[in-house]
Write an enzyme that holds these catalytic residues in place. Structure first.
Site, PDB file in Angstrom:
ATOM      1  CG  ASN A  47      -0.433  -0.225   2.526  1.00 27.29           C
ATOM      2  OD1 ASN A  47       0.587  -0.884   2.686  1.00 27.29           O
ATOM      3  ND2 ASN A  47      -1.074   0.332   3.534  1.00 27.29           N
ATOM      4  CD  GLU A  49      -1.556   4.645   4.512  1.00 24.96           C
ATOM      5  OE1 GLU A  49      -1.082   5.498   5.288  1.00 24.96           O
ATOM      6  OE2 GLU A  49      -2.251   3.677   4.880  1.00 24.96           O
ATOM      7  CB  CYS A  58      -5.258  -1.422  -1.923  1.00 23.83           C
ATOM      8  SG  CYS A  58      -6.552  -0.727  -0.900  1.00 23.83           S
ATOM      9  CD  GLU A  60      -5.187  -6.170  -1.143  1.00 17.65           C
ATOM     10  OE1 GLU A  60      -4.673  -5.026  -1.097  1.00 17.65           O
ATOM     11  OE2 GLU A  60      -5.952  -6.600  -0.281  1.00 17.65           O
ATOM     12  CB  CYS A  89     -10.692  -2.961   0.626  1.00 18.38           C
ATOM     13  SG  CYS A  89     -10.127  -2.326  -0.975  1.00 18.38           S
ATOM     14  CB  CYS A  92      -8.512  -5.054  -3.453  1.00 18.92           C
ATOM     15  SG  CYS A  92      -7.403  -3.659  -3.146  1.00 18.92           S
TER      16      CYS A  92
HETATM   17  N1  THU Z   1      -5.309  -1.535   2.369  1.00 22.31           N
HETATM   18  C1  THU Z   1      -4.737  -2.356   1.446  1.00 22.31           C
HETATM   19  O1  THU Z   1      -3.595  -2.123   0.997  1.00 22.31           O
HETATM   20  N2  THU Z   1      -5.443  -3.419   1.006  1.00 22.31           N
HETATM   21  C2  THU Z   1      -6.698  -3.730   1.447  1.00 22.31           C
HETATM   22  O2  THU Z   1      -7.337  -4.606   0.882  1.00 22.31           O
HETATM   23  C3  THU Z   1      -7.240  -3.055   2.629  1.00 22.31           C
HETATM   24  C4  THU Z   1      -6.642  -1.723   2.901  1.00 22.31           C
HETATM   25  C5  THU Z   1      -4.546  -0.372   2.841  1.00 22.31           C
HETATM   26  C6  THU Z   1      -5.125   0.943   2.419  1.00 22.31           C
HETATM   27  C7  THU Z   1      -4.560   1.862   3.481  1.00 22.31           C
HETATM   28  O3  THU Z   1      -3.249   2.230   3.075  1.00 22.31           O
HETATM   29  C8  THU Z   1      -4.441   0.972   4.700  1.00 22.31           C
HETATM   30  O4  THU Z   1      -4.497  -0.365   4.236  1.00 22.31           O
HETATM   31  C9  THU Z   1      -5.526   1.205   5.731  1.00 22.31           C
HETATM   32  O5  THU Z   1      -6.775   1.176   5.148  1.00 22.31           O
END
Ligand code: THU
Length: 136
Positions: A47, A49, A58, A60, A89, A92
């Site tokens: 991920n 940000e 994200c 994935e 999520c 994804c």
């Molecule tokens: N996140 C992911 O990378 N993958 C997911 O399927 C769930 C959420 C990340 C997004 C954000 O950077 C952090 O997790 C918190 O939501």
């Protein structure tokens, strides 16, 4: 497709190792993914940000985008690792579903333990897929 325990573990370990490169200064929730294509290539993702929070990516989807941009669209399995074995999520799930509902999803925790094994179709029942756009 049948995965061996060794295949599962090595993909989980790769995702967990990638997780160290996550850029998650806002949530501190680090996610790593490792996606294996049918041709045997592996693409990792983390991920990433952003100060403008919704712009964050994200893990994935980063792995999927890396694969597709390198010419790979057929996926076998994706491992997703978080500290607490969190589940992919909805966005994804949708992006993964574009490339097949049978892709295996391995969900693991920070200790590298598999906590759940399913498929994209299992995570996204009744998915809206490219087939729905074919009208003739
Ligand atoms: N996140 C992911 O990378 N993958 C997911 O399927 C769930 C959420 C990340 C997004 C954000 O950077 C952090 O997790 C918190 O939501």
């Amino acid at each position: 497709m049948n995965l061996t325990d060794q295949e599962r573990q090595s993909l989980i370990d790769l995702a967990n190792e990638a997780r160290r490169r996550a850029y998650a200064p806002y949530s501190n929730y680090r996610v790593g993914a490792a996606l294996r294509t049918k041709s045997g290539r592996i693409f990792t993702g983390v991920n990433v940000e952003n100060a403008a929070y919704p712009t964050s990516l994200c893990a994935e989807r980063v792995a999927v985008v890396k694969a597709v941009s390198e010419g790979e669209r057929e996926f076998e399995v994706i491992a997703v690792v978080t500290d607490n074995g969190g589940s992919p999520c909805g966005s994804c799930r949708q992006v993964l579903s574009e490339f097949g509902l049978d892709t295996i999803v391995l969900i693991a925790d920070g200790a590298g333990r598999l906590v759940h094994e399913t498929t994209v179709g299992g995570l996204l029942p009744e998915a809206f897929t490219p087939a729905h756009l074919i009208t003739d």
